[in-house]
Design a protein around this motif. Structure first.
Motif, PDB file in Angstrom:
ATOM      1  N   LEU A 285       0.822  -1.200   0.000  1.00  0.00           N
ATOM      2  CA  LEU A 285       0.000   0.000   0.000  1.00  0.00           C
ATOM      3  C   LEU A 285       0.856   1.250   0.000  1.00  0.00           C
ATOM      4  O   LEU A 285       1.985   1.256   0.496  1.00  0.00           O
ATOM      5  CB  LEU A 285      -0.930   0.026   1.216  1.00  0.00           C
ATOM      6  N   THR A 286       0.323   2.300  -0.623  1.00  0.00           N
ATOM      7  CA  THR A 286       0.946   3.609  -0.605  1.00  0.00           C
ATOM      8  C   THR A 286      -0.165   4.645  -0.513  1.00  0.00           C
ATOM      9  O   THR A 286      -1.332   4.300  -0.329  1.00  0.00           O
ATOM     10  CB  THR A 286       1.844   3.825  -1.839  1.00  0.00           C
TER      11      THR A 286
ATOM     12  N   PHE B 199       0.629 -14.066   4.917  1.00  0.00           N
ATOM     13  CA  PHE B 199       0.673 -12.796   4.197  1.00  0.00           C
ATOM     14  C   PHE B 199       1.825 -11.944   4.715  1.00  0.00           C
ATOM     15  O   PHE B 199       2.163 -11.985   5.895  1.00  0.00           O
ATOM     16  CB  PHE B 199      -0.621 -11.971   4.396  1.00  0.00           C
ATOM     17  N   GLY B 200       2.384 -11.136   3.799  1.00  0.00           N
ATOM     18  CA  GLY B 200       3.302 -10.072   4.174  1.00  0.00           C
ATOM     19  C   GLY B 200       2.686  -8.759   3.734  1.00  0.00           C
ATOM     20  O   GLY B 200       2.120  -8.664   2.642  1.00  0.00           O
ATOM     21  N   ILE B 201       2.749  -7.748   4.586  1.00  0.00           N
ATOM     22  CA  ILE B 201       2.175  -6.439   4.275  1.00  0.00           C
ATOM     23  C   ILE B 201       3.306  -5.424   4.173  1.00  0.00           C
ATOM     24  O   ILE B 201       4.082  -5.254   5.121  1.00  0.00           O
ATOM     25  CB  ILE B 201       1.161  -6.005   5.345  1.00  0.00           C
ATOM     26  N   VAL B 202       3.400  -4.768   3.019  1.00  0.00           N
ATOM     27  CA  VAL B 202       4.522  -3.860   2.748  1.00  0.00           C
ATOM     28  C   VAL B 202       4.015  -2.449   2.470  1.00  0.00           C
ATOM     29  O   VAL B 202       3.301  -2.212   1.500  1.00  0.00           O
ATOM     30  CB  VAL B 202       5.353  -4.349   1.541  1.00  0.00           C
TER      31      VAL B 202
ATOM     32  N   TYR C 277      -1.245  -7.965  -4.259  1.00  0.00           N
ATOM     33  CA  TYR C 277      -2.428  -7.147  -4.008  1.00  0.00           C
ATOM     34  C   TYR C 277      -1.940  -5.748  -3.639  1.00  0.00           C
ATOM     35  O   TYR C 277      -0.849  -5.588  -3.091  1.00  0.00           O
ATOM     36  CB  TYR C 277      -3.263  -7.696  -2.841  1.00  0.00           C
ATOM     37  N   GLY C 278      -2.768  -4.747  -3.917  1.00  0.00           N
ATOM     38  CA  GLY C 278      -2.342  -3.398  -3.589  1.00  0.00           C
ATOM     39  C   GLY C 278      -3.493  -2.437  -3.395  1.00  0.00           C
ATOM     40  O   GLY C 278      -4.628  -2.700  -3.803  1.00  0.00           O
ATOM     41  N   LEU C 279      -3.184  -1.324  -2.746  1.00  0.00           N
ATOM     42  CA  LEU C 279      -4.168  -0.268  -2.539  1.00  0.00           C
ATOM     43  C   LEU C 279      -3.464   1.063  -2.341  1.00  0.00           C
ATOM     44  O   LEU C 279      -2.293   1.113  -1.926  1.00  0.00           O
ATOM     45  CB  LEU C 279      -5.041  -0.567  -1.318  1.00  0.00           C
TER      46      LEU C 279
ATOM     47  N   VAL D  47      -0.167  18.296  -7.424  1.00  0.00           N
ATOM     48  CA  VAL D  47      -1.046  17.185  -7.060  1.00  0.00           C
ATOM     49  C   VAL D  47      -1.101  16.172  -8.199  1.00  0.00           C
ATOM     50  O   VAL D  47      -1.146  14.962  -7.968  1.00  0.00           O
ATOM     51  CB  VAL D  47      -2.469  17.695  -6.722  1.00  0.00           C
ATOM     52  N   GLU D  48      -1.052  16.671  -9.423  1.00  0.00           N
ATOM     53  CA  GLU D  48      -1.028  15.767 -10.581  1.00  0.00           C
ATOM     54  C   GLU D  48       0.210  14.876 -10.528  1.00  0.00           C
ATOM     55  O   GLU D  48       0.164  13.697 -10.883  1.00  0.00           O
ATOM     56  CB  GLU D  48      -1.052  16.566 -11.883  1.00  0.00           C
ATOM     57  N   GLY D  49       1.320  15.468 -10.080  1.00  0.00           N
ATOM     58  CA  GLY D  49       2.549  14.694  -9.921  1.00  0.00           C
ATOM     59  C   GLY D  49       2.419  13.636  -8.848  1.00  0.00           C
ATOM     60  O   GLY D  49       2.933  12.516  -8.982  1.00  0.00           O
ATOM     61  N   VAL D  50       1.709  13.976  -7.769  1.00  0.00           N
ATOM     62  CA  VAL D  50       1.444  13.014  -6.692  1.00  0.00           C
ATOM     63  C   VAL D  50       0.638  11.832  -7.230  1.00  0.00           C
ATOM     64  O   VAL D  50       0.971  10.671  -6.999  1.00  0.00           O
ATOM     65  CB  VAL D  50       0.668  13.691  -5.538  1.00  0.00           C
ATOM     66  N   ILE D  51      -0.427  12.150  -7.964  1.00  0.00           N
ATOM     67  CA  ILE D  51      -1.296  11.101  -8.508  1.00  0.00           C
ATOM     68  C   ILE D  51      -0.513  10.180  -9.442  1.00  0.00           C
ATOM     69  O   ILE D  51      -0.633   8.948  -9.361  1.00  0.00           O
ATOM     70  CB  ILE D  51      -2.494  11.735  -9.256  1.00  0.00           C
ATOM     71  N   LYS D  52       0.301  10.768 -10.300  1.00  0.00           N
ATOM     72  CA  LYS D  52       1.096   9.971 -11.235  1.00  0.00           C
ATOM     73  C   LYS D  52       2.057   9.042 -10.493  1.00  0.00           C
ATOM     74  O   LYS D  52       2.187   7.855 -10.834  1.00  0.00           O
ATOM     75  CB  LYS D  52       1.879  10.896 -12.165  1.00  0.00           C
ATOM     76  N   ALA D  53       2.709   9.577  -9.458  1.00  0.00           N
ATOM     77  CA  ALA D  53       3.705   8.789  -8.721  1.00  0.00           C
ATOM     78  C   ALA D  53       3.063   7.666  -7.917  1.00  0.00           C
ATOM     79  O   ALA D  53       3.525   6.524  -7.953  1.00  0.00           O
ATOM     80  CB  ALA D  53       4.500   9.711  -7.798  1.00  0.00           C
ATOM     81  N   LYS D  54       2.013   7.978  -7.181  1.00  0.00           N
ATOM     82  CA  LYS D  54       1.349   6.945  -6.370  1.00  0.00           C
ATOM     83  C   LYS D  54       0.733   5.868  -7.261  1.00  0.00           C
ATOM     84  O   LYS D  54       0.703   4.685  -6.893  1.00  0.00           O
ATOM     85  CB  LYS D  54       0.276   7.571  -5.483  1.00  0.00           C
TER      86      LYS D  54
END
Length: 426
Positions: free
Chosen positions: A95-96, A144-147, A168-170, A185-192
């Motif tokens: 997750l990020t 499970f491992g959670i990263v 799996y991811g979120l 914020v657009e840069g944030v969205i692209k990176a995440k």
């Protein structure tokens, strides 16, 4: 030395360490370098403290046959983590997000641990060093491992996905965090969204809040999406009830009363519920897990001092999380509200504008006692009734004069402000 040979030596060790002050017996020590230190210089100390092997990238650091000389220690650490991840071959949930990563990770861990054997990132070890250390702490007997994955520039999440190879991811949310590195914020969205990109390219599953329009837009029409939220068509139907102050929600005809404050924590709880449902955790176990989780480490903690209630949310701050905390405080049924807000860091050229926007929101919505601390807030234009202090030391004399009785207090700021110090003075 080839990575498979290093891995065989790693399996002889009981743990790993990058800090000679935290060496345990029979560990593998990685002599990392930084701007102000060189781990190669501490190899003798590592062996003295019980290390079994030392991975080094300086020939002069090779002092015995238990030193493993490599071209680059950090790259070796990352490669070894990826090799280990494939060797143990357990399901990985990654997750990020801009806000709430660590809280969400702990909630998921708590829910899954009610039924399975699980291990998760310790604290916020979520960067190019922390993720490998997390992976190397996992064992093949885990279910499970959670990263947790953090980032402050483009391609970082992509790189971490290459190491962890999540199944799996979120993404918790997209917000105004690390704008200095992302630019917008657009840069944030692209990176995440690099996490989504990896999962889609490798046909892995995504958990997503169907009420988050930005995330729905980013994931697009992807078949391996597991949705949650209040809509009946969701894979997991969860309804928000209230947050006054603690978040209450309803799932499977069961009311869950959390110990987390603020409606901004609803999404964090909801995804943990959705993951629990997906992996067949019973409703009763999900309820017990969520209701047992207590926030700590300055994250949305509620501390009672006599008749005063203190909301301590001083672990970190950015414009999105600051605004969410203020909106939450506004809707609370409470008299005598006090605000202690510290500077928000890593905003780059947006710092002046973002701090002023927070001030404008406060002065339009609160008649409370407002105390702003830090160089950025000190530069803002405020009403005469708003108190500004350039440093925490400037604030301290004022704190000693306050008589907080029958009050609700919000303390929030970036980690570097360390505003939890206010409690010591109060």
């Amino acid at each position: 030395m080839k990575i498979d040979i290093i891995y065989q030596k790693f399996k002889e060790c009981l743990s790993i360490s990058t800090d000679t002050r935290k060496i345990s017996k029979d560990c593998m020590y990685f002599a990392l370098k930084g701007e102000n230190f060189d781990g190669n210089k501490f190899v003798p100390q590592a062996f003295d403290n019980g290390a079994k092997y030392c991975v080094v990238d300086d020939e002069q650091a090779v002092i015995n046959q238990h030193c493993i000389l490599v071209k680059d220690v950090l790259t070796t650490l990352q490669s070894l983590a990826n090799y280990h991840r494939n060797a143990i071959n357990i399901p990985i949930i990654s997750l990020t997000g801009s806000n709430g990563k660590t809280t969400t990770k702990e909630l998921i861990n708590t829910v899954l641990a009610s039924t399975y054997k699980v291990k998760a990132t310790i604290g916020n070890l979520n960067n190019h060093i922390g993720v490998p250390l997390t992976l190397l702490s996992f064992t093949k007997d885990l279910d499970f491992g959670i990263v947790e994955m953090g980032a402050n520039h483009q391609k970082e999440i992509e790189f971490l996905c290459g190491i962890a190879q999540p199944d799996y991811g979120l993404i918790t949310n997209f917000g105004k965090a690390h704008l200095e590195g992302f630019g917008s914020v657009e840069g944030v969205i692209k990176a995440k969204s690099e996490l989504y990109d990896y999962l889609k390219q490798n046909e892995k599953s995504v958990f997503i809040n169907s009420e988050d329009a930005k995330q729905i837009k980013q994931i697009g029409d992807y078949s391996k999406t597991i949705t949650f939220g209040s809509k009946v068509k969701n894979d997991c139907v969860i309804n928000f009830i209230s947050a006054n102050p603690f978040v209450t929600l309803k799932y499977d005809n069961t009311v869950i009363n959390s110990k987390l404050i603020g409606n901004y924590n609803y999404g964090n709880i909801a995804v943990a519920v959705a993951i629990g449902k997906y992996f067949n955790v019973t409703t009763i176990n999900i309820k017990k897990a969520i209701e047992s989780y207590l926030p700590d480490n300055n994250r949305s903690e509620i501390i009672k001092k006599g008749s005063t209630k203190i909301i301590l949310d001083a672990y970190n701050a950015n414009p999105t999380s600051m605004l969410a905390a203020l909106k939450n405080l506004k809707q609370l049924n409470a008299e005598n509200k006090y605000l202690f807000l510290g500077d928000m860091f890593e905003l780059g050229t947006e710092a002046e504008k973002e701090h002023q926007e927070i001030v404008n929101f406060i002065e339009s919505n609160f008649e409370s006692q407002v105390y702003l601390i830090g160089q950025n807030f000190n530069k803002t234009t405020t009403k005469p009734t708003t108190y500004k202090f350039a440093t925490f030391e400037d604030l301290k004399p004022e704190l000693k004069t306050l008589q907080l009785k029958d009050s609700t207090v919000l303390i929030k700021g970036s980690r570097g402000m360390a505003l939890e110090r206010i409690l010591d003075v109060l």
